[in-house]
Design a protein around this motif. Structure first.
Motif, PDB file in Angstrom:
ATOM      1  N   UNK A 230      19.052  28.366  -8.807  1.00 24.33           N
ATOM      2  CA  UNK A 230      18.798  29.002  -7.505  1.00 24.33           C
ATOM      3  C   UNK A 230      19.433  28.169  -6.391  1.00 24.33           C
ATOM      4  N   UNK A 231      19.300  26.850  -6.479  1.00 21.53           N
ATOM      5  CA  UNK A 231      19.869  25.953  -5.464  1.00 21.53           C
ATOM      6  C   UNK A 231      21.383  26.156  -5.343  1.00 21.53           C
ATOM      7  N   UNK A 232      22.067  26.211  -6.499  1.00 17.71           N
ATOM      8  CA  UNK A 232      23.528  26.353  -6.464  1.00 17.71           C
ATOM      9  C   UNK A 232      23.930  27.696  -5.848  1.00 17.71           C
ATOM     10  N   UNK A 233      23.157  28.750  -6.219  1.00 20.85           N
ATOM     11  CA  UNK A 233      23.484  30.083  -5.675  1.00 20.85           C
ATOM     12  C   UNK A 233      23.255  30.116  -4.159  1.00 20.85           C
ATOM     13  N   UNK A 234      22.153  29.514  -3.709  1.00 20.67           N
ATOM     14  CA  UNK A 234      21.862  29.514  -2.257  1.00 20.67           C
ATOM     15  C   UNK A 234      22.931  28.712  -1.511  1.00 20.67           C
ATOM     16  N   UNK A 235      23.296  27.564  -2.079  1.00 16.16           N
ATOM     17  CA  UNK A 235      24.329  26.725  -1.430  1.00 16.16           C
ATOM     18  C   UNK A 235      25.632  27.497  -1.270  1.00 16.16           C
ATOM     19  N   UNK A 236      26.004  28.193  -2.358  1.00 18.04           N
ATOM     20  CA  UNK A 236      27.256  28.956  -2.323  1.00 18.04           C
ATOM     21  C   UNK A 236      27.198  30.023  -1.219  1.00 18.04           C
ATOM     22  N   UNK A 237      26.044  30.707  -1.151  1.00 16.52           N
ATOM     23  CA  UNK A 237      25.867  31.754  -0.135  1.00 16.52           C
ATOM     24  C   UNK A 237      25.933  31.145   1.277  1.00 16.52           C
ATOM     25  N   UNK A 238      25.233  30.020   1.463  1.00 16.90           N
ATOM     26  CA  UNK A 238      25.206  29.383   2.792  1.00 16.90           C
ATOM     27  C   UNK A 238      26.624  28.957   3.196  1.00 16.90           C
ATOM     28  N   UNK A 239      27.366  28.379   2.250  1.00 20.20           N
ATOM     29  CA  UNK A 239      28.738  27.964   2.564  1.00 20.20           C
ATOM     30  C   UNK A 239      29.595  29.172   2.963  1.00 20.20           C
ATOM     31  N   UNK A 240      29.423  30.274   2.229  1.00 27.79           N
ATOM     32  CA  UNK A 240      30.177  31.504   2.559  1.00 27.79           C
ATOM     33  C   UNK A 240      29.847  31.974   3.979  1.00 27.79           C
ATOM     34  N   UNK A 241      28.545  31.950   4.287  1.00 22.47           N
ATOM     35  CA  UNK A 241      28.119  32.398   5.620  1.00 22.47           C
ATOM     36  C   UNK A 241      28.703  31.504   6.717  1.00 22.47           C
ATOM     37  N   UNK A 242      28.722  30.191   6.464  1.00 19.36           N
ATOM     38  CA  UNK A 242      29.267  29.270   7.471  1.00 19.36           C
ATOM     39  C   UNK A 242      30.748  29.557   7.731  1.00 19.36           C
ATOM     40  N   UNK A 243      31.480  29.829   6.646  1.00 20.37           N
ATOM     41  CA  UNK A 243      32.914  30.136   6.811  1.00 20.37           C
ATOM     42  C   UNK A 243      33.063  31.420   7.645  1.00 20.37           C
ATOM     43  N   UNK A 244      32.235  32.441   7.305  1.00 26.74           N
ATOM     44  CA  UNK A 244      32.303  33.719   8.046  1.00 26.74           C
ATOM     45  C   UNK A 244      32.007  33.505   9.526  1.00 26.74           C
ATOM     46  N   UNK A 245      30.980  32.705   9.798  1.00 21.74           N
ATOM     47  CA  UNK A 245      30.590  32.475  11.193  1.00 21.74           C
ATOM     48  C   UNK A 245      31.695  31.746  11.958  1.00 21.74           C
ATOM     49  N   UNK A 246      32.258  30.713  11.323  1.00 21.69           N
ATOM     50  CA  UNK A 246      33.308  29.962  12.014  1.00 21.69           C
ATOM     51  C   UNK A 246      34.521  30.849  12.254  1.00 21.69           C
ATOM     52  N   UNK A 247      34.782  31.744  11.288  1.00 21.52           N
ATOM     53  CA  UNK A 247      35.919  32.667  11.444  1.00 21.52           C
ATOM     54  C   UNK A 247      35.667  33.598  12.634  1.00 21.52           C
ATOM     55  N   UNK A 248      34.438  34.120  12.732  1.00 19.95           N
ATOM     56  CA  UNK A 248      34.101  35.038  13.828  1.00 19.95           C
ATOM     57  C   UNK A 248      34.233  34.353  15.178  1.00 19.95           C
TER      58      UNK A 248
END
Ligand code: SF4
Ligand code: SF4
Length: 259
Positions: free
Chosen positions: A221-239
């Motif tokens: 679960x930790x690895x999946x959440x980390x992956x999701x959080x990293x994806x979200x951070x990239x999306x936010x920085x892109x926006x």
């Protein structure tokens, strides 16, 4: 119930001549008070989209400026300059420089959510305040706020272990914000707990502080959440147009380009 509004006229934009005679008429003092003309040329047309891209800011477009959020706001009751309705207006208009004038108080939202319950349009103004404070930090307008440090510490523990331990959160928060671990109020609280709580409970709490509780089988679960959080951070920085800046800085520093 009164609606507390912030005047659009800042004190520094009011000009008064101490001595002024116009066509033989003495208009000295407050008779000559006028508002300095103001032209806004630096609109950030993407500002609403930028706030929408951050957690909590998703529904800002629904706002119809009724003012119920400001009227019910806990912080506005003690500081009239804290005005969620006005900031939402500035964001939707793209008036970034006007918003930046209040950058040092926006983070002070205490997340009581009174505004959220008062809002007739489900804007979730509390979320918009969080998103705006986050936006200010990501854009480099303000340093990381204490509340952001707390959120990061809290979510960091949840992601890492699937559980939180209050004592560790406080320690981590104090460390991040440069505060001493031994504080008078904390010492007093511990003394009272020692006096009033059952021994078994105190032992369990002490053990949890030392050992750090962990949910069993949490690692996937930790690895999946980390992956999701990293994806979200990239999306936010892109926006927010920050990914290009980071990539350019990486290449300037000699790092290979990211695919
Ligand atoms: S959540 Fe923040 S903005 Fe909303 S009422 Fe409370 S202090 Fe004010
Ligand atoms: S209460 Fe809701 S609709 Fe009214 S000004 Fe605040 S955010 Fe906008």
């Amino acid at each position: 119930m009164p609606i507390h509004e912030q005047s659009l006229i800042r004190p520094e934009n009011l000009k008064t001549h101490e001595q002024l005679v116009v066509d033989g008429v003495d208009v000295s003092g407050h008779w000559s008070t006028f508002i300095e003309s103001r032209v806004v040329t630096d609109y950030n047309e993407a500002m609403q989209e930028e706030i929408t891209a951050l957690p909590g800011g998703e529904y800002i477009h629904r706002c119809w400026q009724c003012g119920s959020c400001t009227n019910s706001c806990t912080v506005n009751a003690i500081n009239a300059d804290f005005n969620p309705r006005y900031w939402i207006y500035l964001i939707r208009m793209g008036m970034e420089s006007e918003l930046l004038r209040d950058k040092d108080i926006i983070w002070q939202c205490v997340s009581c959510n009174r505004c959220t319950y008062a809002c007739p349009r489900d804007v979730v103004p509390e979320g918009v305040m969080k998103a705006t404070a986050h936006w200010l930090e990501l854009k480099g307008h303000t340093p990381k706020s204490p509340s952001m440090h707390f959120d990061e510490e809290f979510s960091g523990q949840v992601i890492e272990r699937g559980k939180i331990e209050e004592g560790r959160i406080m320690q981590g928060f104090f460390r991040r914000t440069g505060q001493p671990l031994m504080q008078d109020w904390l010492v007093e609280m511990v003394k009272r707990m020692l006096r009033h709580l059952p021994v078994g409970m105190l032992a369990r709490m002490g053990l949890a502080t030392v050992l750090a509780p962990r949910t069993s089988g949490w690692s996937r679960a930790r690895d999946a959440i980390r992956e999701y959080v990293d994806e979200q951070h990239v999306k936010q920085r892109r926006a927010l147009g920050l990914e290009d800046v980071i990539e350019a800085a990486r290449q300037d520093a000699g790092a290979p380009a990211r695919s």
